[in-house]
Every structure is written in C-alpha cells, then in structure tokens.
Design an enzyme around this catalytic site. Structure first.
Site: not given
Ligand code: ADP
Length: 306
Positions: A30, A102, A230, A257, A259
């Site tokens: 979660g 869910y 990015d 990612a 979290d």
């Molecule tokens: P959320 O999961 O909340 O949508 P993000 O997708 O922005 O968050 O990912 C959070 C962090 O995880 C990013 O700032 C980056 O550091 C890492 N991350 C996510 N996707 C990738 C990727 N394809 N390659 C490298 N790092 C990633």
C-alpha cells in the site's frame, strides 16, 4: 531511547499476485506502507519508523502486523477493530499488461481516523508525519477533516509533515471533492511530493513549473516533483534544482517507484538536510526498485552499501 520517530499514516492491503498455474502469491503493500518500508530500510537505527492504520482482529490482520514488525516497522500505534478485515487487491496479468482488482470498500483502514484519541496520540509521538492522497481518499469526509486538523496541529508544532498527493480519481466521490481535499492536504503540509503525470492529468498542469507554482500558492514550502525516467525537480524554500533519474538497463516493474523514492529521499533528507543529495540517493534506490518485481524490494537488493 532518545531516538526520533517517522510515522506513516494510511492503508496497507493484502496483495495477491500471479504465481503461475493459477496459483496466487500473498503479500502486503500500500502506498504509505511502501514508503515506510523504504524509509526503514534507509534510515539509521536512531530513527524508529511506525505505521498508523486500523486493522481488524482476524488472522490476516495479525499476519500483516507480523510482516511489518519483521521489516522493523513499529505497529504498536495501530488500532484493531473487532470484526473488521484489511483491504485486498489482486494484480492481474494479461498479455504482459497488469491490471488491478480491489476489495477495500469495507476495509478496517477506512476507520483509521474514527478514533481521534488514538490518532492524536500517534501524531503527537512523531517527529515526521507522512500521508498521501490515498490516505485521505479512503476516509469518510468527516474523518478526512479530523485527520487534516491533526496534521495541521503537527505542522504548527514544527513537525516535518510530508504529503504525496497520489491522485486516484476512482477512490473519490467527485473531482470537486478530490481537488479540494488534495489541495487541503498540501496546504496542511511542509513538503509535498507529487508525480507530474498525475498532476498533469488531474489538475491540468501544463508544466512542472505549474505544479510547483500551484502547491507553493497553497502554502507548501518545499516541493519535489517526480517525473519518472525524466528525473525530479526540487523547489526548497524557493531554491530550484533538478536531479536526473538513474539509467536502468531493463525496467521490470514500476510498482512503488514513487513510494520508494519518497522513503529513500526522506531518509537522506532527515539525516543530511540536503535535498539534492537526498534526491540523488533516492533516484538510485528507485532505479533498483523498478529493476525488480514487486512493490517491496528487500534491503539487500537496494545497493545501500554497509
Ligand atoms: P510514481 O511511481 O509516483 O508515478 P515516478 O514514475 O515519477 O513516480 O517515479 C519515481 C522515481 O522512480 C523517479 O523520480 C525515478 O527516480 C524513478 N524511476 C521511475 N521510472 C524510472 C525509469 N524508467 N528509469 C529510471 N528511474 C525511474
């Protein structure tokens, strides 16, 4: 012990994922629990990490508590409600595409703010308070108001209050309620950690600057906008910086990612006070997390060193 406490507030669910041959594997996850997991993995022993939620008195609730304890996450503040059960979700896989089902409408966690005394006791015991838009979304509206009042007290008392808007429209009764409550969550916090894709889709922000500007205008002093591969844009007390994501050879599973980024970021930020340093560390941890299956990657695979 004179240590400090990181408190994460929200819902942890039972997770069922495909294990082949029609078998299901059971786990626990979660958003706010995942962040507590990574904060615990990355913080020094001077810090305790506690989870605040409500659970039932069934075997699954007991197992969840045991799972958290085994990970070093404190559970003594968790309220147990007779006759209730935790929420559950299932990860479905079809042609390599994941989708989620869910069962959480009646989960014990929906009552996490229904007992103001236990909520106050938990928040007062903490130095850092972390919550999310999902925490707010699952609560009855009057309980969301109770939680936000407690969060504002924590901010007024000088605690670091951290909010990830984690926007999930399906959990909200309407867009208006969602916009108003998430904005109130940000207004009640010191540090806001949104994901740009959510903010663009649901608040209509046309740039990262627009997201930063909107949360600043609400009163958040510090903002970290995550933008997947990015990288992240930081605005700490008006000072802007950018930290790129780490290159990942093969992205396996992006669950958690954001979290994990939040948990790792906060651990370093709390120990160094330096946001760009914390973001570089968090980008490295999140890169490991997206390279592995599942929301909760064990400490040994996070490359923390030492
Ligand atoms: P959320 O999961 O909340 O949508 P993000 O997708 O922005 O968050 O990912 C959070 C962090 O995880 C990013 O700032 C980056 O550091 C890492 N991350 C996510 N996707 C990738 C990727 N394809 N390659 C490298 N790092 C990633």
């Amino acid at each position: 012990m004179s240590g400090r406490r990181f408190l994460s507030i929200g819902e942890c669910m039972v997770e069922l994922s495909q294990a082949g041959d029609g078998l299901l594997r059971k786990g626990f996850a979660g958003d706010t629990f995942n962040t507590a997991w990574y904060a615990r993995a990355c913080l020094s022993a001077d810090w305790s990490v506690d989870y605040f939620t409500a659970l039932g008195d069934d075997a699954m609730s007991d197992e969840m508590v045991a799972f958290a304890e085994k990970a070093g996450i404190g559970t003594s503040l968790i309220r147990r409600i007779r006759g209730k059960t935790p929420g559950l979700y299932m990860i479905n896989l079809k042609d390599g595409e994941r989708s989620f089902s869910y069962w959480r409408d009646n989960s014990a966690a929906r009552s996490l703010a229904a007992d103001p005394d236990s909520l106050r006791e938990a928040v007062e015991s903490a130095d850092v308070v972390y919550f999310s838009g999902i925490t707010l979304a699952i609560l009855p509206q009057e309980d969301a108001t109770t939680l936000l009042a407690e969060i504002r007290r924590a901010k007024a008392a000088g605690k670091l209050v951290v909010f990830d808007p984690n926007i999930r429209p399906r959990l909200w009764s309407s867009y208006d309620v969602m916009h108003a409550t998430i904005s109130e969550g940000a207004r009640s916090s010191v540090l806001v950690m949104p994901s740009f894709d959510d903010e663009a889709a649901h608040f209509g922000d046309d740039s990262i600057e627009a997201t930063i500007h909107r949360y600043k205008a609400l009163g958040a002093v510090n903002i970290v906008v995550k933008n997947g591969a990015d990288g992240v844009r930081l605005n700490f007390g008006g000072e802007e910086s950018f930290v790129p994501a780490e290159k990942v050879k093969k992205v396996v599973d992006t669950t958690s990612a954001g979290d994990s980024f939040n948990g790792a970021f906060l651990s370093r930020y709390l120990e160094t006070g330096d946001a760009p340093t914390a973001a570089r560390f968090a980008a490295a941890v999140a890169a490991r997390v997206v390279s592995e299956h599942g929301a909760l990657v064990v400490k040994e695979k996070l490359g923390l060193g030492g």
